[in-house]
Design a protein around this motif. Structure first.
Motif, PDB file in Angstrom:
ATOM      1  N   ALA A  50     -11.257 -16.817  -3.306  1.00 47.89           N
ATOM      2  CA  ALA A  50     -10.296 -17.883  -2.988  1.00 47.89           C
ATOM      3  C   ALA A  50     -10.986 -19.244  -2.989  1.00 47.89           C
ATOM      4  O   ALA A  50     -10.353 -20.260  -3.259  1.00 47.89           O
ATOM      5  CB  ALA A  50      -9.647 -17.617  -1.632  1.00 47.89           C
TER       6      ALA A  50
ATOM      7  N   ALA B 230     -12.639 -11.456  -1.073  1.00 48.96           N
ATOM      8  CA  ALA B 230     -11.392 -12.216  -1.250  1.00 48.96           C
ATOM      9  C   ALA B 230     -11.593 -13.674  -0.854  1.00 48.96           C
ATOM     10  O   ALA B 230     -11.064 -14.580  -1.510  1.00 48.96           O
ATOM     11  CB  ALA B 230     -10.273 -11.582  -0.429  1.00 48.96           C
ATOM     12  N   LEU B 231     -12.358 -13.904   0.213  1.00 46.22           N
ATOM     13  CA  LEU B 231     -12.592 -15.279   0.672  1.00 46.22           C
ATOM     14  C   LEU B 231     -13.442 -16.063  -0.330  1.00 46.22           C
ATOM     15  O   LEU B 231     -13.187 -17.237  -0.590  1.00 46.22           O
ATOM     16  CB  LEU B 231     -13.249 -15.272   2.061  1.00 46.22           C
TER      17      LEU B 231
ATOM     18  N   PRO C 196      -8.365  -2.829   9.585  1.00 45.57           N
ATOM     19  CA  PRO C 196      -8.560  -3.750  10.705  1.00 45.57           C
ATOM     20  C   PRO C 196      -7.439  -4.767  10.861  1.00 45.57           C
ATOM     21  O   PRO C 196      -6.797  -5.163   9.888  1.00 45.57           O
ATOM     22  CB  PRO C 196      -9.847  -4.469  10.336  1.00 45.57           C
TER      23      PRO C 196
ATOM     24  N   ARG D 226      -8.527 -13.620   8.066  1.00 45.94           N
ATOM     25  CA  ARG D 226      -9.638 -13.291   7.173  1.00 45.94           C
ATOM     26  C   ARG D 226      -9.583 -11.822   6.728  1.00 45.94           C
ATOM     27  O   ARG D 226      -9.820 -11.517   5.563  1.00 45.94           O
ATOM     28  CB  ARG D 226     -10.967 -13.653   7.846  1.00 45.94           C
TER      29      ARG D 226
ATOM     30  N   ALA E 101     -12.657  -8.386   2.659  1.00 49.80           N
ATOM     31  CA  ALA E 101     -12.324  -9.730   3.118  1.00 49.80           C
ATOM     32  C   ALA E 101     -13.325 -10.757   2.591  1.00 49.80           C
ATOM     33  O   ALA E 101     -12.938 -11.836   2.115  1.00 49.80           O
ATOM     34  CB  ALA E 101     -12.299  -9.765   4.650  1.00 49.80           C
TER      35      ALA E 101
ATOM     36  N   TYR F 186       0.813  -1.224   0.000  1.00 50.81           N
ATOM     37  CA  TYR F 186       0.000   0.000   0.000  1.00 50.81           C
ATOM     38  C   TYR F 186       0.845   1.272   0.000  1.00 50.81           C
ATOM     39  O   TYR F 186       0.369   2.332   0.397  1.00 50.81           O
ATOM     40  CB  TYR F 186      -1.002  -0.029   1.159  1.00 50.81           C
TER      41      TYR F 186
ATOM     42  N   HIS G 183     -14.210  -6.214   7.042  1.00 49.23           N
ATOM     43  CA  HIS G 183     -13.168  -5.410   6.392  1.00 49.23           C
ATOM     44  C   HIS G 183     -13.532  -5.135   4.931  1.00 49.23           C
ATOM     45  O   HIS G 183     -13.790  -6.065   4.177  1.00 49.23           O
ATOM     46  CB  HIS G 183     -11.833  -6.149   6.457  1.00 49.23           C
TER      47      HIS G 183
ATOM     48  N   SER H 183      -7.148 -11.366   3.891  1.00 47.05           N
ATOM     49  CA  SER H 183      -7.215 -12.407   2.859  1.00 47.05           C
ATOM     50  C   SER H 183      -6.909 -11.860   1.468  1.00 47.05           C
ATOM     51  O   SER H 183      -6.300 -12.562   0.658  1.00 47.05           O
ATOM     52  CB  SER H 183      -8.552 -13.148   2.910  1.00 47.05           C
ATOM     53  N   HIS H 184      -7.289 -10.617   1.177  1.00 51.84           N
ATOM     54  CA  HIS H 184      -6.936 -10.088  -0.150  1.00 51.84           C
ATOM     55  C   HIS H 184      -5.418 -10.068  -0.341  1.00 51.84           C
ATOM     56  O   HIS H 184      -4.912 -10.517  -1.380  1.00 51.84           O
ATOM     57  CB  HIS H 184      -7.491  -8.665  -0.331  1.00 51.84           C
TER      58      HIS H 184
ATOM     59  N   GLY I  17      -8.895  -0.389  -4.532  1.00 48.72           N
ATOM     60  CA  GLY I  17      -7.560  -0.982  -4.654  1.00 48.72           C
ATOM     61  C   GLY I  17      -7.391  -2.309  -3.932  1.00 48.72           C
ATOM     62  O   GLY I  17      -6.283  -2.839  -3.873  1.00 48.72           O
ATOM     63  N   TYR I  18      -8.448  -2.837  -3.359  1.00 47.21           N
ATOM     64  CA  TYR I  18      -8.345  -4.141  -2.692  1.00 47.21           C
ATOM     65  C   TYR I  18      -9.737  -4.769  -2.658  1.00 47.21           C
ATOM     66  O   TYR I  18     -10.735  -4.073  -2.863  1.00 47.21           O
ATOM     67  CB  TYR I  18      -7.781  -3.999  -1.270  1.00 47.21           C
ATOM     68  N   ASP I  19      -9.769  -6.061  -2.386  1.00 51.60           N
ATOM     69  CA  ASP I  19     -11.037  -6.747  -2.171  1.00 51.60           C
ATOM     70  C   ASP I  19     -11.394  -6.722  -0.699  1.00 51.60           C
ATOM     71  O   ASP I  19     -10.530  -6.984   0.156  1.00 51.60           O
ATOM     72  CB  ASP I  19     -10.925  -8.232  -2.564  1.00 51.60           C
TER      73      ASP I  19
ATOM     74  N   TYR J  86     -11.406  -5.125  -5.931  1.00 45.97           N
ATOM     75  CA  TYR J  86     -10.205  -4.501  -6.498  1.00 45.97           C
ATOM     76  C   TYR J  86     -10.322  -4.296  -8.004  1.00 45.97           C
ATOM     77  O   TYR J  86      -9.652  -3.435  -8.557  1.00 45.97           O
ATOM     78  CB  TYR J  86      -8.946  -5.318  -6.143  1.00 45.97           C
TER      79      TYR J  86
END
Lengths: 426, 426
Positions: free
Chosen positions: B109, B105-106, A195, A296, B102, A92, B191, A299-300, B98-100, B81
């Protein structure tokens, strides 16, 4: 120099017209200029951006709010719209979230100047930060709010945000010799705070003066400032050696013994508190909850940027994904059960004194120290202070931890102010 | 068409090699193409981006996980993201966090295909969305997870995320005639989920089949899927008319009466539950907590982009900043006290049936309906389902709400599956 003023003193001086915000901010920036190469407390600082906020305060027709013109440091896991928010991670670096975290927006609305972003340990975890302890650069400042602890202790800024999941406010406060305040869990808005573990994360404050806590807390909660409430006379204080007393160092044992005697002489009723046997499980329960939830929450990054995570964090996340769900819920139940028990125990006293860190900051820049003594109380969701009351054998700061009843943050502020006045008379 | 498969059916068919992920995603995209101009359930959809994820699943050497190849919808207050996250607000149009989150992302995955972003009411609040109810476009689909409710009900995607602060999962579920699941508060990682009120916000699921809940929940919590656990035989079900029974419409009264008789005949022990008098205060307490916390969570937008907030949200935030801190803490105490009382009451029964919405979706596109019957349970932090069991006088869906004990989500899943099987036999 003005950078040595407390937050509350600076507020009063600006309000009276004794000083300008620009002059105050300049003195803070000068201190940073002089010391930052050694201390490395800042993840981002743009002098012109800070000064432009200060000048806007000085030229405003009226005070923007109760924090008008005074600079504040923001831990770099907390979003700011005009400064990058890097989470202490290369993933980041330069990240611009596009908004202010709620806590930042509320301080700005109350008139505070956001001086810059303070160093956080990677994702507020356990990897060592670049920051040194301003009292001895060979020592850790503690983590994960390392930059906030060092910057406030080194008179670079009067106050800063920290966050705590285990001991990330109180450890840097204790090791750097300043005040750490962790409110009751879920008190301050966490919007925009990256978090670690959602059932443990708490936003809090690092300052050099008790009144700063009340001033800043009032702005965050939207209530009037009450600096001179009815005084405390004979509080009932429980001394709690906890189940982890055997890993307490002599300097902490001495700090608590002196606190006990001094406060008793000053009128406090002292009680010995032996925690129920089930409280022994709090340390391991907190560890399970923290790593399960962190895995969790991260996780990303785990699934997409694993090679950019430190080995420490990779191990922590792997551990977190390894817990069975039933182990996690059992740990959560331990926390909930002990919270209920502690609330009943609190009928017999007003506040608890317990170890904060084991002792002085370890002379080890590859560790952020041990959070065992703090983390167990963090899972209990109760408000607490790290109070810098003593010095250890190496002349480094030693703190005691003062713990209050769930939700009784105002009362705990009064007790903390009284305790600090007795132990470290102004 | 494959878009009518439930999530669990689609998982099984892909695993067996009966269908490809690409074919399934194409059928969903075709349905969206045919219906989206009318329903307007999607805030962002990029067919090629969805298909590329599906093709990656089809060409993978092994299954990515237990959700391999099945598409999922993500409420547009949840960070992704590769797709913009707009919060239903012009302030965040085109926002790329800029991110997934949580939860995203889970699911990725575990192999799920993120089909697109579903319409959220502005910041998951109260302003009407562009979305129509697929059963009757003149009616609201409910809010704030409006797009998720409409998209799942209209067979555009088998399942989607919703979030609930008052009734934002169960209202769209009830009005659109699908299943809504809200887990115990604080179960799924938040998150990357934009907050409304942190002590109320809960991430949950909208599906058309019970097994989907178990499958998706297992991926989010990291535990094995248990679809065929020991069956429920004679559950003790409490019928609870609540203190808000006078604003329940005849169709809901009838749905609950039929549920009572049918479940009793099927072997359930039926109990009448009269809530303690203090539970009357839950509706107003939730309202205070929600607006107090929302005002703070939305402070950046309030102080910097106020003119881009809807009049409804501006009024809500102004109300939230207007509460005194003591009013907020008193409301929090009501919630905590009632949670303790409810946990004791639960010793006498396994689940509660109560009204979900007052009745059918109102034929009013300027409202998202009433959340009174759901919001009070939301403050109680207990897991709950909206179960689509009936039709109302206008042939629109009517749901009952099934509520479980705090933390007993697995048991509630079994009860919900049994209840739905009795009331709407497959």
């Amino acid at each position: 120099m003005l950078n040595e003023l407390s937050f509350a003193e600076a507020v009063a001086k600006i309000e009276r017209g004794d000083i300008t915000s620009e002059r105050l901010v300049r003195d803070c920036l000068d201190r940073i200029e002089a010391r930052e190469d050694d201390v490395r407390a800042w993840a981002f600082i743009d002098p012109e951006l800070a000064l432009s906020q200060a000048r806007a305060c000085d030229s405003a027709d009226e005070r923007k709010g109760p924090l008008h013109g005074v600079p504040f440091g923001v831990k770099d896991i907390i979003a700011t719209y005009d400064m990058p928010t890097g989470m202490g991670s290369p993933i980041y670096e330069g990240n611009m979230p596009g908004y202010d975290a709620a806590c930042v927006a509320l301080l700005r609305a109350a008139g505070a100047v956001i001086l810059g972003k303070t160093v956080t340990v990677e994702f507020a975890g356990m990897a060592p930060p670049p920051t040194g302890n301003p009292h001895n650069l060979e020592c850790t400042p503690g983590g994960s709010s390392s930059g906030s602890g060092a910057a406030v202790a080194d008179f670079m800024v009067p106050a800063a945000f920290g966050t705590q999941t285990a001991g990330s406010i109180h450890r840097p406060a204790a090791h750097c010799g300043i005040i750490g305040f962790k409110p009751t869990f879920d008190s301050y808005s966490l919007h925009g705070v990256w978090p670690a573990a959602q059932s443990l994360d708490t936003l809090g404050l690092l300052t050099r003066a008790m009144d700063d806590i009340e001033l800043l807390s009032a702005a965050l909660l939207g209530r009037p400032v009450q600096l001179n409430r009815s005084g405390v006379s004979s509080p009932r204080i429980a001394i709690c050696k906890t189940h982890q007393w055997d890993i307490v160092k002599p300097e902490t044992e001495e700090a608590i013994a002196i606190a006990r005697d001094t406060l008793n002489k000053a009128g406090a009723e002292i009680i010995e508190l032996t925690l129920p046997k089930s409280f022994e499980e709090l340390v391991s329960a907190r560890d399970i909850i923290s790593s399960y939830e962190r895995a969790r929450a991260t996780s990303h990054e785990w699934f997409n940027h694993r090679d950019q995570l430190s080995p420490q964090l990779q191990r922590g996340i792997a551990k977190g994904f390894g817990w069975q769900y039933e182990q996690y819920t059992a740990a959560m139940k331990i926390g909930a059960d002990c919270r209920r028990k502690l609330d009943i125990l609190f009928e017999d006293f007003d506040a608890i004194i317990a170890p904060c860190t084991a002792g002085e900051a370890p002379p080890d820049r590859n560790s952020t120290g041990d959070h065992t003594h703090i983390g167990m109380w963090n899972l209990l969701h109760v408000p607490s202070y790290a109070l810098p009351t003593h010095k250890g054998p190496n002349n480094m700061p030693v703190a005691i931890q003062l713990i209050g009843r769930h939700g009784a943050d105002d009362a705990l502020f009064d007790f903390a102010k009284w305790v600090l006045n007795q132990l470290v008379p102004a």
